[in-house]
Enzyme design. Structure first.
Site, mmCIF file in Angstrom:
data_model
loop_
_atom_site.group_PDB
_atom_site.id
_atom_site.type_symbol
_atom_site.label_atom_id
_atom_site.label_comp_id
_atom_site.label_asym_id
_atom_site.label_seq_id
_atom_site.Cartn_x
_atom_site.Cartn_y
_atom_site.Cartn_z
ATOM 1 N N PRO A 154 0.807 -1.228 0.000
ATOM 2 C CA PRO A 154 0.000 0.000 0.000
ATOM 3 C C PRO A 154 0.840 1.279 0.000
ATOM 4 O O PRO A 154 0.391 2.307 -0.526
ATOM 5 C CB PRO A 154 -0.827 -0.125 1.290
ATOM 6 C CG PRO A 154 -0.928 -1.596 1.520
ATOM 7 C CD PRO A 154 0.384 -2.146 1.086
ATOM 8 N N CYS A 155 2.039 1.229 0.562
ATOM 9 C CA CYS A 155 2.916 2.403 0.564
ATOM 10 C C CYS A 155 3.363 2.748 -0.851
ATOM 11 O O CYS A 155 3.433 3.925 -1.233
ATOM 12 C CB CYS A 155 4.126 2.152 1.452
ATOM 13 S SG CYS A 155 3.743 1.845 3.193
ATOM 14 N N TRP A 156 3.643 1.732 -1.657
ATOM 15 C CA TRP A 156 4.031 1.968 -3.046
ATOM 16 C C TRP A 156 2.827 2.376 -3.877
ATOM 17 O O TRP A 156 2.947 3.174 -4.822
ATOM 18 C CB TRP A 156 4.721 0.725 -3.609
ATOM 19 C CG TRP A 156 5.944 0.393 -2.814
ATOM 20 C CD1 TRP A 156 6.031 -0.477 -1.755
ATOM 21 C CD2 TRP A 156 7.231 0.983 -2.953
ATOM 22 N NE1 TRP A 156 7.299 -0.473 -1.231
ATOM 23 C CE2 TRP A 156 8.065 0.411 -1.951
ATOM 24 C CE3 TRP A 156 7.785 1.914 -3.818
ATOM 25 C CZ2 TRP A 156 9.400 0.751 -1.795
ATOM 26 C CZ3 TRP A 156 9.125 2.258 -3.676
ATOM 27 C CH2 TRP A 156 9.911 1.682 -2.686
#
Length: 224
Positions: A108-110
């Protein structure tokens, strides 16, 4: 004939007194424990509410850690996934949005970086000249991830967490203080922090939010 009185089955008064006193002590001890538990819960809940207070228009709970708005942004020079040395001073005279994130294990961070790139026009329209991400993985591994995800945003490696700790960005993640959480820090052209939002803290551990939601908070909470 002498009548024999039946033996009394009642306990001596002293035994009854001891039993009543013991029961009373148990009730008092139980009540005291209950009060302590309630107080501890209220303290815990208060700290969570403080850390995760909803602000701005996004509806996503977030904190504003330290250093916060008005403070000088700690300087740094880190290696990017492409092998370049990137310093905060490279952006002096421009407004840069630092995005601290958990790293390779947090897809989710990417996805967040992808969404930032898809909404670049809105980000620029909000007064952000550049976006830079910082995480704690090795630069070569970051470089491979950037290539796989086809990203253009600079992602910097902070393997010893020196920069992450200087910004206290490792206080809002699911891995304790071992990795960064999901923090946005806006640094103005003069090197001062203008806005900060740490979304990764308990109890939600938000690792992704739509860019428009983040910008809603930035616009509402940004300091001049």
């Amino acid at each position: 004939m002498t009548k024999t009185r039946p033996k009394s089955t009642a306990r001596p008064r002293t035994a009854m007194t001891r039993s009543t006193s013991s029961t009373r002590r148990w009730w008092i001890a139980g009540a005291a424990i209950a009060v302590v538990l309630v107080v501890l819960y209220l303290i815990y809940q208060s700290s969570q509410d403080k850390q995760n207070a909803t602000a701005g228009g996004s509806g996503y709970r977030h904190a504003a850690g330290e250093p916060g708005a008005g403070a000088s942004a700690p300087g740094f020079t880190l290696t990017s996934g492409t092998g370049q040395q990137v310093s905060l001073t490279d952006f002096r005279g421009r407004t840069v949005l630092l995005y601290f994130q958990e790293g390779l294990t947090c897809q989710p961070c990417w996805d967040q970086i992808k969404d930032l790139e898809r909404n670049q026009a809105a980000v620029t329209g909000a007064g952000v000249d550049a976006v830079v991400s910082i995480t704690t993985d090795r630069a070569d591994l970051i470089g491979q991830k950037i290539a796989d995800e086809k990203l253009s945003t600079p992602v910097l490696s902070d393997p010893d967490m020196r920069v992450s700790q200087a910004y206290a960005a490792n206080q809002y993640g699911m891995m304790g203080d071992m990795r960064d959480g999901h923090s946005f820090i806006l640094v103005g052209a003069d090197g001062l922090i203008r806005w900060r939002a740490d979304y990764g803290g308990a109890p939600d551990y938000t690792m992704y939010l739509p860019t428009q939601k983040m910008l809603a908070d930035l616009t509402t909470e940004r300091k001049p």
